[in-house]
Design a protein around this motif. Structure first.
Motif, PDB file in Angstrom:
ATOM      1  N   ALA A   1       0.832  -1.210   0.000  1.00  0.00           N
ATOM      2  CA  ALA A   1       0.000   0.000   0.000  1.00  0.00           C
ATOM      3  C   ALA A   1       0.864   1.257   0.000  1.00  0.00           C
ATOM      4  CB  ALA A   1      -0.922  -0.007   1.215  1.00  0.00           C
ATOM      5  N   LEU A   2       1.882   1.278   0.844  1.00  0.00           N
ATOM      6  CA  LEU A   2       2.743   2.454   0.936  1.00  0.00           C
ATOM      7  C   LEU A   2       3.583   2.640  -0.317  1.00  0.00           C
ATOM      8  CD1 LEU A   2       3.942   2.357   4.665  1.00  0.00           C
ATOM      9  CD2 LEU A   2       1.967   3.492   3.658  1.00  0.00           C
ATOM     10  N   LYS A   3       3.982   1.549  -0.945  1.00  0.00           N
ATOM     11  CA  LYS A   3       4.737   1.644  -2.196  1.00  0.00           C
ATOM     12  C   LYS A   3       3.919   2.339  -3.280  1.00  0.00           C
ATOM     13  CE  LYS A   3       8.069  -2.185  -2.080  1.00  0.00           C
ATOM     14  NZ  LYS A   3       8.426  -3.483  -2.705  1.00  0.00           N
ATOM     15  N   LYS A   4       2.604   2.135  -3.232  1.00  0.00           N
ATOM     16  CA  LYS A   4       1.711   2.744  -4.227  1.00  0.00           C
ATOM     17  C   LYS A   4       1.354   4.184  -3.864  1.00  0.00           C
ATOM     18  CE  LYS A   4      -0.508  -1.670  -5.324  1.00  0.00           C
ATOM     19  NZ  LYS A   4      -1.781  -2.453  -5.262  1.00  0.00           N
ATOM     20  N   GLY A   5       1.820   4.619  -2.706  1.00  0.00           N
ATOM     21  CA  GLY A   5       1.508   5.975  -2.274  1.00  0.00           C
ATOM     22  C   GLY A   5       0.185   6.081  -1.547  1.00  0.00           C
ATOM     23  N   ASP A   6      -0.388   4.933  -1.189  1.00  0.00           N
ATOM     24  CA  ASP A   6      -1.666   4.936  -0.472  1.00  0.00           C
ATOM     25  C   ASP A   6      -1.453   5.168   1.027  1.00  0.00           C
ATOM     26  OD1 ASP A   6      -2.977   4.393  -2.822  1.00  0.00           O
ATOM     27  OD2 ASP A   6      -3.029   2.226  -2.497  1.00  0.00           O
ATOM     28  N   ARG A   7      -2.510   5.541   1.683  1.00  0.00           N
ATOM     29  CA  ARG A   7      -2.510   5.679   3.140  1.00  0.00           C
ATOM     30  C   ARG A   7      -3.278   4.496   3.700  1.00  0.00           C
ATOM     31  NH1 ARG A   7      -6.601   7.961   6.140  1.00  0.00           N
ATOM     32  NH2 ARG A   7      -6.102   8.668   8.251  1.00  0.00           N
ATOM     33  N   LEU A   8      -2.662   3.752   4.610  1.00  0.00           N
ATOM     34  CA  LEU A   8      -3.294   2.549   5.137  1.00  0.00           C
ATOM     35  C   LEU A   8      -3.762   2.786   6.570  1.00  0.00           C
ATOM     36  CD1 LEU A   8      -2.396  -1.076   4.582  1.00  0.00           C
ATOM     37  CD2 LEU A   8      -2.551  -0.306   6.943  1.00  0.00           C
ATOM     38  N   SER A   9      -5.053   2.568   6.796  1.00  0.00           N
ATOM     39  CA  SER A   9      -5.641   2.754   8.120  1.00  0.00           C
ATOM     40  C   SER A   9      -5.860   1.413   8.799  1.00  0.00           C
ATOM     41  CB  SER A   9      -6.987   3.487   8.015  1.00  0.00           C
ATOM     42  OG  SER A   9      -6.800   4.780   7.465  1.00  0.00           O
ATOM     43  N   ILE A  10      -5.630   1.369  10.101  1.00  0.00           N
ATOM     44  CA  ILE A  10      -5.828   0.147  10.879  1.00  0.00           C
ATOM     45  C   ILE A  10      -6.942   0.383  11.895  1.00  0.00           C
ATOM     46  CG2 ILE A  10      -4.796  -1.473  12.502  1.00  0.00           C
ATOM     47  CD1 ILE A  10      -2.149  -1.055  11.212  1.00  0.00           C
ATOM     48  N   PRO A  11      -8.011  -0.412  11.821  1.00  0.00           N
ATOM     49  CA  PRO A  11      -9.121  -0.238  12.768  1.00  0.00           C
ATOM     50  C   PRO A  11      -8.818  -0.883  14.114  1.00  0.00           C
ATOM     51  CG  PRO A  11      -9.589  -2.061  11.330  1.00  0.00           C
ATOM     52  CD  PRO A  11      -8.287  -1.478  10.847  1.00  0.00           C
ATOM     53  N   THR A  12      -9.578  -0.508  15.111  1.00  0.00           N
ATOM     54  CA  THR A  12      -9.485  -1.140  16.418  1.00  0.00           C
ATOM     55  C   THR A  12     -10.416  -2.347  16.429  1.00  0.00           C
ATOM     56  OG1 THR A  12     -11.148   0.432  17.178  1.00  0.00           O
ATOM     57  CG2 THR A  12      -8.868   0.925  17.700  1.00  0.00           C
ATOM     58  N   PRO A  13     -10.363  -3.189  17.466  1.00  0.00           N
ATOM     59  CA  PRO A  13     -11.223  -4.380  17.515  1.00  0.00           C
ATOM     60  C   PRO A  13     -12.710  -4.121  17.301  1.00  0.00           C
ATOM     61  CG  PRO A  13      -9.533  -4.556  19.167  1.00  0.00           C
ATOM     62  CD  PRO A  13      -9.396  -3.170  18.574  1.00  0.00           C
ATOM     63  N   ASP A  14     -13.185  -2.914  17.646  1.00  0.00           N
ATOM     64  CA  ASP A  14     -14.613  -2.651  17.475  1.00  0.00           C
ATOM     65  C   ASP A  14     -14.966  -2.300  16.036  1.00  0.00           C
ATOM     66  OD1 ASP A  14     -13.644  -0.107  17.151  1.00  0.00           O
ATOM     67  OD2 ASP A  14     -14.633   0.757  18.899  1.00  0.00           O
ATOM     68  N   GLY A  15     -13.942  -2.233  15.169  1.00  0.00           N
ATOM     69  CA  GLY A  15     -14.201  -2.006  13.754  1.00  0.00           C
ATOM     70  C   GLY A  15     -14.242  -0.559  13.328  1.00  0.00           C
ATOM     71  N   SER A  16     -13.998   0.374  14.239  1.00  0.00           N
ATOM     72  CA  SER A  16     -14.030   1.784  13.885  1.00  0.00           C
ATOM     73  C   SER A  16     -12.861   2.105  12.964  1.00  0.00           C
ATOM     74  CB  SER A  16     -13.937   2.655  15.145  1.00  0.00           C
ATOM     75  OG  SER A  16     -15.019   2.389  16.004  1.00  0.00           O
ATOM     76  N   ASP A  17     -13.131   2.712  11.840  1.00  0.00           N
ATOM     77  CA  ASP A  17     -12.086   3.001  10.872  1.00  0.00           C
ATOM     78  C   ASP A  17     -11.103   4.024  11.416  1.00  0.00           C
ATOM     79  OD1 ASP A  17     -10.802   2.873   8.334  1.00  0.00           O
ATOM     80  OD2 ASP A  17     -11.753   4.770   7.814  1.00  0.00           O
ATOM     81  N   ASP A  18      -9.816   3.757  11.239  1.00  0.00           N
ATOM     82  CA  ASP A  18      -8.754   4.669  11.622  1.00  0.00           C
ATOM     83  C   ASP A  18      -8.732   4.954  13.114  1.00  0.00           C
ATOM     84  OD1 ASP A  18      -7.633   7.968  10.516  1.00  0.00           O
ATOM     85  OD2 ASP A  18      -6.530   6.198  11.155  1.00  0.00           O
ATOM     86  N   SER A  19      -9.275   4.065  13.935  1.00  0.00           N
ATOM     87  CA  SER A  19      -9.276   4.290  15.371  1.00  0.00           C
ATOM     88  C   SER A  19      -7.909   4.009  15.981  1.00  0.00           C
ATOM     89  CB  SER A  19     -10.329   3.415  16.055  1.00  0.00           C
ATOM     90  OG  SER A  19     -11.615   3.833  15.700  1.00  0.00           O
ATOM     91  N   PHE A  20      -7.209   2.973  15.475  1.00  0.00           N
ATOM     92  CA  PHE A  20      -5.882   2.690  15.994  1.00  0.00           C
ATOM     93  C   PHE A  20      -4.876   3.668  15.399  1.00  0.00           C
ATOM     94  CE2 PHE A  20      -1.725   0.600  15.666  1.00  0.00           C
ATOM     95  CZ  PHE A  20      -1.484   0.361  17.013  1.00  0.00           C
ATOM     96  N   GLY A  21      -4.895   3.819  14.093  1.00  0.00           N
ATOM     97  CA  GLY A  21      -3.986   4.764  13.459  1.00  0.00           C
ATOM     98  C   GLY A  21      -3.821   4.495  11.983  1.00  0.00           C
ATOM     99  N   SER A  22      -3.013   5.303  11.344  1.00  0.00           N
ATOM    100  CA  SER A  22      -2.798   5.160   9.913  1.00  0.00           C
ATOM    101  C   SER A  22      -1.329   5.353   9.566  1.00  0.00           C
ATOM    102  CB  SER A  22      -3.652   6.172   9.140  1.00  0.00           C
ATOM    103  OG  SER A  22      -3.290   7.501   9.494  1.00  0.00           O
ATOM    104  N   PHE A  23      -0.920   4.700   8.475  1.00  0.00           N
ATOM    105  CA  PHE A  23       0.456   4.784   7.994  1.00  0.00           C
ATOM    106  C   PHE A  23       0.478   5.457   6.630  1.00  0.00           C
ATOM    107  CE2 PHE A  23       0.507   1.217  10.924  1.00  0.00           C
ATOM    108  CZ  PHE A  23       1.702   1.395  11.614  1.00  0.00           C
ATOM    109  N   SER A  24       1.519   6.219   6.397  1.00  0.00           N
ATOM    110  CA  SER A  24       1.715   6.859   5.105  1.00  0.00           C
ATOM    111  C   SER A  24       3.207   7.146   4.940  1.00  0.00           C
ATOM    112  CB  SER A  24       0.903   8.156   5.006  1.00  0.00           C
ATOM    113  OG  SER A  24       1.325   9.081   6.011  1.00  0.00           O
ATOM    114  N   ILE A  25       3.583   7.515   3.729  1.00  0.00           N
ATOM    115  CA  ILE A  25       4.967   7.885   3.468  1.00  0.00           C
ATOM    116  C   ILE A  25       5.064   9.408   3.480  1.00  0.00           C
ATOM    117  CG2 ILE A  25       6.833   7.904   1.774  1.00  0.00           C
ATOM    118  CD1 ILE A  25       6.499   5.237   3.079  1.00  0.00           C
ATOM    119  N   SER A  26       6.010   9.912   4.230  1.00  0.00           N
ATOM    120  CA  SER A  26       6.210  11.360   4.339  1.00  0.00           C
ATOM    121  C   SER A  26       7.630  11.702   3.921  1.00  0.00           C
ATOM    122  CB  SER A  26       5.960  11.821   5.777  1.00  0.00           C
ATOM    123  OG  SER A  26       6.230  13.201   5.920  1.00  0.00           O
ATOM    124  N   LYS A  27       7.791  12.784   3.205  1.00  0.00           N
ATOM    125  CA  LYS A  27       9.118  13.204   2.775  1.00  0.00           C
ATOM    126  C   LYS A  27       9.717  14.137   3.803  1.00  0.00           C
ATOM    127  CE  LYS A  27      11.758  14.972  -1.128  1.00  0.00           C
ATOM    128  NZ  LYS A  27      11.716  15.427  -2.538  1.00  0.00           N
TER     129      LYS A  27
END
Length: 240
Positions: free
Chosen positions: A178-204
């Motif tokens: 995902a990061l190689k493609k320049g996408d931002r990847l979000s990780i949900p928490t156990p309750d399924g809430s989107d982006d509750s745990f956090g997100s990864f991206s590439i920053s210059k």
């Protein structure tokens, strides 16, 4: 009259069949065009050859274990991926004097890519020895054995170490792609809430001048890409 009636029925029947066929065509072509990207759990399951349920159990063990460690002020590392620790900035409540807003990159948690993850992304993780140390000497180490144990509840059997490793490897692989493609990847928490745990991206990170802590001499750091982690609302709330 009879001929006219039959002709009209024929026309209506043909119209209904045409409408049905047109509707099916929309459902087939339109559905594919409108489909969303696979969710993280689905992508992990496909990559690892595991069921969605087992992939979710593994992901929940990873995010849950990391959250619990950070709540205690400990650091946590996911083997082959990266280390998480509390950011010193998390205690800061400063705001932009002009806008009154907090800095956009202000996060309660810092993330450091392990050498393997940085290498897969063709990034320079900085000081190799330092990065390796953080990924080896964290307070809580999340590996296959940890996930296998964490997914065991009462009489319910947990994932095997082999399947746990597959799940971890799949998470690293999916995130890397995902990061190689320049996408931002979000990780949900156990309750399924989107982006509750956090997100990864590439920053210059732009080139900058710093000082060697051992010699005190100024040194120029070249511009480079780094993995950026932004803690989600639920994680930020848990660690503050």
């Amino acid at each position: 009259m009879t001929q006219h009636t039959l002709s009209r029925r024929t026309v209506l029947r043909r119209g209904a069949l045409a409408s049905t066929a047109f509707g099916l065509a929309l459902a087939t072509t339109g559905g594919a065009a409108a489909s969303k990207k696979p969710e993280l759990v689905e992508a992990m399951a496909s990559e690892a050859g595991l069921s969605k349920a087992d992939s979710k159990r593994a992901l929940d063990a990873i995010t849950g274990g990391t959250t619990e460690a950070l709540k205690k002020g400990d650091s946590a590392v996911l083997i082959g991926f990266g280390s998480f620790s509390i950011s010193k900035r998390s205690a800061r409540t400063g705001r932009n004097p002009q806008t009154g807003r907090r800095p956009k990159d202000d996060s309660a948690v810092t993330f450091g890519a392990c050498p393997e993850f940085a290498a897969a992304l063709a990034l320079n993780p900085g000081k190799g020895d330092e990065a390796s140390a953080k990924c080896r000497d964290a307070d809580v180490v999340i590996d296959a054995a940890y996930v296998a144990s964490a997914t065991r509840h009462g009489s319910r059997a947990g994932l095997s170490k082999a399947d746990s490793k597959k799940a971890i490897d799949a998470l690293v692989s999916v995130t890397t792609e995902a990061l190689k493609k320049g996408d931002r990847l979000s990780i949900p928490t156990p309750d399924g809430s989107d982006d509750s745990f956090g997100s990864f991206s590439i920053s210059k990170r732009s080139a900058r001048t710093g000082r060697n802590p051992q010699t005190g001499k100024r040194a120029q750091s070249a511009a480079k890409n780094v993995v950026k982690f932004k803690a989600g609302a639920e994680l930020s709330k848990a660690v503050n």
